[in-house]
Design a protein around this motif. Structure first.
Motif, PDB file in Angstrom:
ATOM      1  N   ARG A   5       0.780  -1.082  -0.149  1.00 29.85           N
ATOM      2  CA  ARG A   5       0.016  -0.053  -0.180  1.00 29.85           C
ATOM      3  C   ARG A   5       0.884   1.231   0.051  1.00 29.85           C
ATOM      4  O   ARG A   5       0.726   2.113  -0.810  1.00 29.85           O
ATOM      5  N   THR A   6       1.890   1.320   0.876  1.00 29.71           N
ATOM      6  CA  THR A   6       2.827   2.364   0.881  1.00 29.71           C
ATOM      7  C   THR A   6       3.642   2.634  -0.596  1.00 29.71           C
ATOM      8  O   THR A   6       3.555   3.675  -1.139  1.00 29.71           O
ATOM      9  N   LEU A  42       4.575   5.779  -4.911  1.00 29.04           N
ATOM     10  CA  LEU A  42       5.170   5.725  -6.288  1.00 29.04           C
ATOM     11  C   LEU A  42       3.901   4.855  -7.133  1.00 29.04           C
ATOM     12  O   LEU A  42       4.171   3.806  -7.475  1.00 29.04           O
ATOM     13  N   PRO A  43       2.876   5.704  -7.568  1.00 29.17           N
ATOM     14  CA  PRO A  43       1.721   5.279  -8.219  1.00 29.17           C
ATOM     15  C   PRO A  43       2.042   4.623  -9.555  1.00 29.17           C
ATOM     16  O   PRO A  43       1.572   3.597  -9.977  1.00 29.17           O
ATOM     17  N   PHE A  44       2.979   4.770 -10.254  1.00 32.73           N
ATOM     18  CA  PHE A  44       3.738   4.433 -11.561  1.00 32.73           C
ATOM     19  C   PHE A  44       4.038   3.133 -11.446  1.00 32.73           C
ATOM     20  O   PHE A  44       4.211   2.475 -12.391  1.00 32.73           O
ATOM     21  N   VAL A  45       4.530   2.569 -10.319  1.00 28.93           N
ATOM     22  CA  VAL A  45       4.725   1.111 -10.044  1.00 28.93           C
ATOM     23  C   VAL A  45       3.644   0.283 -10.602  1.00 28.93           C
ATOM     24  O   VAL A  45       4.016  -0.711 -11.220  1.00 28.93           O
ATOM     25  N   ALA A  46       2.679   0.674 -10.383  1.00 27.41           N
ATOM     26  CA  ALA A  46       1.317  -0.383 -10.961  1.00 27.41           C
ATOM     27  C   ALA A  46       1.608  -0.623 -12.505  1.00 27.41           C
ATOM     28  O   ALA A  46       0.865  -1.477 -13.024  1.00 27.41           O
ATOM     29  N   ARG A  98      10.764   3.933   6.042  1.00 30.97           N
ATOM     30  CA  ARG A  98      11.798   2.607   5.440  1.00 30.97           C
ATOM     31  C   ARG A  98      11.255   2.211   4.030  1.00 30.97           C
ATOM     32  O   ARG A  98      12.271   2.362   3.070  1.00 30.97           O
ATOM     33  N   VAL A  99       9.995   2.137   3.853  1.00 31.39           N
ATOM     34  CA  VAL A  99       9.387   1.733   2.518  1.00 31.39           C
ATOM     35  C   VAL A  99       9.740   2.777   1.483  1.00 31.39           C
ATOM     36  O   VAL A  99      10.144   2.439   0.245  1.00 31.39           O
ATOM     37  N   THR A 100       9.245   4.036   1.792  1.00 26.72           N
ATOM     38  CA  THR A 100       9.417   5.221   0.780  1.00 26.72           C
ATOM     39  C   THR A 100      10.753   5.308   0.417  1.00 26.72           C
ATOM     40  O   THR A 100      11.022   5.428  -0.779  1.00 26.72           O
ATOM     41  N   ILE A 101      11.708   5.263   1.348  1.00 31.99           N
ATOM     42  CA  ILE A 101      13.210   5.542   1.019  1.00 31.99           C
ATOM     43  C   ILE A 101      13.521   4.258   0.164  1.00 31.99           C
ATOM     44  O   ILE A 101      14.154   4.467  -1.067  1.00 31.99           O
ATOM     45  N   ALA A 102      13.329   3.218   0.673  1.00 29.63           N
ATOM     46  CA  ALA A 102      13.803   1.846   0.009  1.00 29.63           C
ATOM     47  C   ALA A 102      13.394   1.908  -1.292  1.00 29.63           C
ATOM     48  O   ALA A 102      14.031   1.241  -2.299  1.00 29.63           O
ATOM     49  N   ALA A 103      12.142   1.946  -1.610  1.00 28.03           N
ATOM     50  CA  ALA A 103      11.552   1.861  -2.796  1.00 28.03           C
ATOM     51  C   ALA A 103      12.207   2.789  -4.174  1.00 28.03           C
ATOM     52  O   ALA A 103      12.477   2.000  -5.148  1.00 28.03           O
ATOM     53  N   GLN A 104      12.335   3.924  -3.630  1.00 30.21           N
ATOM     54  CA  GLN A 104      12.782   4.833  -4.577  1.00 30.21           C
ATOM     55  C   GLN A 104      14.528   4.544  -4.851  1.00 30.21           C
ATOM     56  O   GLN A 104      14.922   4.500  -5.868  1.00 30.21           O
ATOM     57  N   VAL A 123      11.944  14.342   1.514  1.00 30.44           N
ATOM     58  CA  VAL A 123      11.580  12.911   1.039  1.00 30.44           C
ATOM     59  C   VAL A 123      10.222  13.029   0.454  1.00 30.44           C
ATOM     60  O   VAL A 123       9.792  12.646  -0.667  1.00 30.44           O
ATOM     61  N   GLN A 124       9.500  13.587   1.342  1.00 31.43           N
ATOM     62  CA  GLN A 124       8.097  13.431   1.065  1.00 31.43           C
ATOM     63  C   GLN A 124       7.512  14.273  -0.017  1.00 31.43           C
ATOM     64  O   GLN A 124       6.803  14.041  -0.852  1.00 31.43           O
ATOM     65  N   LYS A 125       8.284  15.517  -0.211  1.00 33.87           N
ATOM     66  CA  LYS A 125       7.958  16.828  -0.985  1.00 33.87           C
ATOM     67  C   LYS A 125       8.325  15.969  -2.359  1.00 33.87           C
ATOM     68  O   LYS A 125       7.528  16.011  -3.284  1.00 33.87           O
ATOM     69  N   GLY A 126       9.299  15.124  -2.548  1.00 39.30           N
ATOM     70  CA  GLY A 126       9.815  14.470  -3.770  1.00 39.30           C
ATOM     71  C   GLY A 126       8.826  13.669  -4.250  1.00 39.30           C
ATOM     72  O   GLY A 126       8.575  13.514  -5.215  1.00 39.30           O
ATOM     73  N   VAL A 127       8.142  12.785  -3.524  1.00 45.08           N
ATOM     74  CA  VAL A 127       7.175  11.787  -3.885  1.00 45.08           C
ATOM     75  C   VAL A 127       5.694  12.274  -4.208  1.00 45.08           C
ATOM     76  O   VAL A 127       4.850  11.670  -4.680  1.00 45.08           O
ATOM     77  N   MET A 128       5.634  13.693  -3.374  1.00 48.49           N
ATOM     78  CA  MET A 128       4.194  14.334  -3.785  1.00 48.49           C
ATOM     79  C   MET A 128       4.133  14.850  -5.027  1.00 48.49           C
ATOM     80  O   MET A 128       3.150  14.848  -5.677  1.00 48.49           O
TER      81      MET A 128
END
Length: 275
Positions: free
Chosen positions: A45-46, A51-55, A91-97, A160-165
């Motif tokens: 979910r995170t 990163l919605p484009f992952v779908a 952790r997941v937000t940073i790891a995913a990118q 980091v949050q700003k970057g994924v927004m």
């Protein structure tokens, strides 16, 4: 041979066996264990929220990204600084990118990286700077992120949050700092990561040097450019900024910086313009 000698020999043999097991067999066992672990639904979910484009990625690449994230989180330690608490979202937000950069690379993600330090917002780094006379002074610089060659990445969580927004503005501190980590794997953070062939290095040097010089001209003359002018600082920063642009503004880069886009497409083995 005395009993003491036999005991010493057995100890040496046990140590040798342990080393062989650790180097040859344990990595395979460990990877198999990680592969068998399910990707937690809360992580999924995170991942899709941040990163919605992952779908839109092919299923095989989605599964590969999940495996890389699991490996990354199993290997790396996260530390909160200045009161920042570490949670699953961070952790997941940073790891995913970070893992997005090594998708399709058939490699362990960031083997030289040990830990990620996370501040709640802008942090201050201390630097000693020598002037033209050789006199050294101490500067205090506000930072959003930093990549160290000693196995650490430092990030400001609000940035980091700003970057994924906004995934289309070409500004992403995680992609930027982890590009530096890839750059350093060559032994020197100089804008040229590890490439496969001498020909690849020649082509890379030709394209990147031309693009770097053009960005420097844009910066000096105050001209608008697709890539942030911070990339004109030095070749290492240019590679990091180009990476941000490649992933966040791929169609514009492919249009206005075609050769640079192709170099990055070949290196990352991805085409973000298709997402």
């Amino acid at each position: 041979m005395t009993s003491q000698s036999i005991i010493s020999l057995l100890i040496l043999l046990l140590i040798l066996a342990a080393v062989i097991f650790r180097v040859i067999f344990w990595p395979r066992i460990r990877i198999t264990r990680i592969q068998k672990q399910p990707f937690p639904e809360s992580w999924r979910r995170t991942l899709l929220e941040r990163l919605p484009f992952v779908a839109k990625l092919p299923l095989a690449e989605q599964e590969q990204l999940q495996f890389l994230i699991k490996t990354f989180l199993a290997d790396k330690s996260f530390y909160g600084c200045a009161g920042q608490e570490i949670n699953e979202d961070i952790r997941v937000t940073i790891a995913a990118q970070a893992c997005l950069l090594v998708l399709n690379q058939s490699r362990t993600p960031y083997p030289d990286l040990d830990s990620i330090l996370v501040y709640p917002s802008t942090f201050v780094a201390t630097r000693e700077v020598a002037n033209e006379l050789g006199l050294v002074s101490t500067n205090h610089i506000a930072m959003l992120g930093e990549s160290w060659s000693q196995g650490k990445v430092v990030l400001a969580w609000d940035n980091v949050q700003k970057g994924v927004m906004n995934l289309q503005d070409g500004q992403n501190v995680v992609l930027h700092e982890f590009a530096h980590q890839l750059d350093h794997e060559s032994g020197s953070t100089n804008g040229a990561p590890v490439l496969n062939t001498r020909g690849a290095y020649r082509s890379w040097a030709h394209v990147f040097s031309e693009e770097f010089e053009e960005l420097q001209k844009d910066s000096m003359r105050g001209r608008h450019s697709l890539m942030d002018h911070y990339g004109a600082t030095n070749p290492a920063e240019f590679f990091a900024v180009a990476t941000e642009t490649f992933f966040e503004r791929p169609k514009q880069m492919a249009t206005y910086h075609q050769e640079l886009y192709q170099q990055l497409k070949d290196y990352y083995k991805l085409d973000p313009g298709q997402w």
